[in-house]
Design an enzyme around this catalytic site. Structure first.
Site, PDB file in Angstrom:
ATOM      1  N   ILE A  28       0.826  -1.207   0.000  1.00 34.04           N
ATOM      2  CA  ILE A  28       0.000   0.000   0.000  1.00 34.04           C
ATOM      3  C   ILE A  28       0.859   1.255   0.000  1.00 34.04           C
ATOM      4  CG2 ILE A  28      -0.243   0.029   2.521  1.00 34.04           C
ATOM      5  CD1 ILE A  28      -2.822   1.132  -0.159  1.00 34.04           C
ATOM      6  N   ASP A 105      -7.738  -2.735   5.103  1.00 31.15           N
ATOM      7  CA  ASP A 105      -7.593  -3.377   6.412  1.00 31.15           C
ATOM      8  C   ASP A 105      -6.259  -4.105   6.530  1.00 31.15           C
ATOM      9  OD1 ASP A 105      -7.922  -6.626   6.164  1.00 31.15           O
ATOM     10  OD2 ASP A 105      -8.774  -5.531   4.484  1.00 31.15           O
ATOM     11  N   GLY A 246      -5.164  -7.198   0.505  1.00 35.41           N
ATOM     12  CA  GLY A 246      -5.722  -6.323   1.536  1.00 35.41           C
ATOM     13  C   GLY A 246      -5.010  -4.983   1.551  1.00 35.41           C
ATOM     14  N   GLU A 247      -4.978  -4.373   2.719  1.00 31.86           N
ATOM     15  CA  GLU A 247      -4.237  -3.128   2.956  1.00 31.86           C
ATOM     16  C   GLU A 247      -4.846  -1.913   2.262  1.00 31.86           C
ATOM     17  OE1 GLU A 247      -0.118  -3.597   1.870  1.00 31.86           O
ATOM     18  OE2 GLU A 247       0.048  -5.560   2.858  1.00 31.86           O
ATOM     19  N   GLY A 248      -5.951  -2.075   1.545  1.00 33.67           N
ATOM     20  CA  GLY A 248      -6.466  -0.977   0.729  1.00 33.67           C
ATOM     21  C   GLY A 248      -5.801  -0.873  -0.622  1.00 33.67           C
TER      22      GLY A 248
END
Length: 280
Positions: A28, A105, A246-248
Site C-alpha cells: 500500500i 484493512d 488487503g491493505e487498501g
C-alpha cells in the site's frame, strides 16, 4: 479465535505488518506513493501499543477483541466507540477538503470475522462465505469453516448490523463501517477495497442503504466469499486482478481509473463541440 486455528499466521503478524506500513515498505505504501495518495494507518485494536508515528492514528478501543467462540467480540459500548472514532477521523478529513476516501484493512484472522458478518447479514451458508485467508491448506480451511459454524451456533439471535458487528468483530471492521457511514454524511466518494471492506460495507448499507449511492467497489478479491458478496449487492468491481493482499491496495490501484473517469466526463469534447459529424 486465531489461537483456535482460524489463521495460518499468529496474531503478532498484525503488529509486524503495521510496522511495515509505518516504515514505508508495504504494497500500500508503494501504490500510494506512485498514485499521489495520502496514507493514514489507524490502530483500531492491535494487541500491541505502537510508538508515536506521523502516519499513525491511535484510535485503539482495546488490545484485541474477545474470542467470539466464547462471547461477543465487542461490547455495545466498544462498538459505539468504533463508530464515533471513525466518524471523528473522516470528519477531520472532510474538513480538510478531502472528498474521496479508500478503506482497507490489516488484521490476522479478520477474513473469518468478515465471513461471519457476510453469512449472517446475507443469509448465505458460512461455507460459501469462507476462503483460505492468508494461505490455509484444505484441512485448515475445513477446520476454519467448522469453527465459524460453532461461532454462529454460539450466537444464534443476532440480526441487526450492529448486533452482528458486536458479536463477530473486529474493531477494524466496525471502524470501517463507521467510516463509510461518516463518508456518506460528508458527501464523499467511498472506495471499497476487498473482502473485509465489503463485509463492512454490507453492515453500513444495512444501517444506511443510501451509502450505496457513494460506493465504488474497487476490485474483485481472490478470497472465495468476495464474489458472492458482490453478487449479493449487485456490484461490478473496477478491477479483476486476482489480488488478495488487503491493505487498501485495490483502492490505490483503482483510484487513477476513477480520476480518469472524472476527467473524461469533465474534459472530453462532445461530437458537437469537436465539430464531428454524428449522422450520415
Amino acid at each position: 479465535a486465531v489461537a483456535a486455528g482460524i489463521s495460518a499466521y499468529p496474531q503478532e503478524v498484525t503488529f509486524q505488518m503495521v510496522m511495515n506500513f509505518l516504515n514505508g515498505g508495504a504494497g500500500i505504501n508503494v501504490f500510494c506513493r506512485h498514485n499521489g495518495l495520502d496514507l493514514k494507518v489507524i490502530d483500531a485494536g492491535v494487541n500491541v501499543d505502537f510508538p508515536d508515528h506521523p502516519l499513525l492514528i491511535d484510535a485503539k478501543v482495546r488490545r484485541s477483541t474477545r474470542n467470539y467462540l466464547d462471547e461477543p467480540a465487542l461490547t455495545g459500548n466498544e462498538l459505539q466507540t468504533c463508530l464515533e472514532r471513525a466518524d471523528d477521523i473522516v470528519t477531520e478529513l472532510a474538513a480538510g477538503g478531502c472528498n474521496i476516501v479508500g478503506l482497507g484493512d490489516m488484521g490476522i484472522g479478520n477474513t473469518a470475522s468478515a465471513s461471519l458478518i457476510m453469512s449472517t447479514l446475507c443469509s448465505i451458508p458460512i461455507a460459501r462465505c469462507t476462503g483460505r485467508g492468508a494461505g490455509l491448506d484444505d484441512a485448515q480451511l475445513d477446520q476454519k469453516i467448522d469453527l465459524l459454524r460453532q461461532a454462529q451456533t454460539r450466537h444464534p439471535d443476532v440480526h441487526t448490523a450492529e448486533q452482528i458487528l458486536q458479536h463477530f468483530g473486529g474493531y477494524e471492521i466496525a471502524m470501517i463501517t463507521g467510516a463509510m457511514l461518516s463518508a456518506y454524511r460528508h458527501h464523499m466518494i467511498i472506495m471499497v477495497d476487498g473482502f473485509i471492506a465489503t463485509a463492512a460495507y454490507l453492515a453500513a448499507a444495512r444501517i444506511k442503504p443510501e451509502v450505496a449511492d457513494n460506493a465504488i467497489f474497487c476490485h474483485l478479491s481472490d478470497e472465495r466469499g468476495h464474489i458472492r458478496a458482490l453478487e449479493f449487492i449487485g456490484a461490478v468491481p473496477l478491477l479483476k486482478l486476482s489480488m488478495r493482499l488487503g491493505e487498501g491496495t485495490g483502492c490505490a490501484l483503482a483510484y487513477p481509473l476513477i480520476r480518469c473517469a472524472i476527467g473524461f466526463l469533465n474534459e472530453m469534447a462532445s461530437f458537437d463541440s469537436a465539430h464531428v459529424s454524428s449522422e450520415k
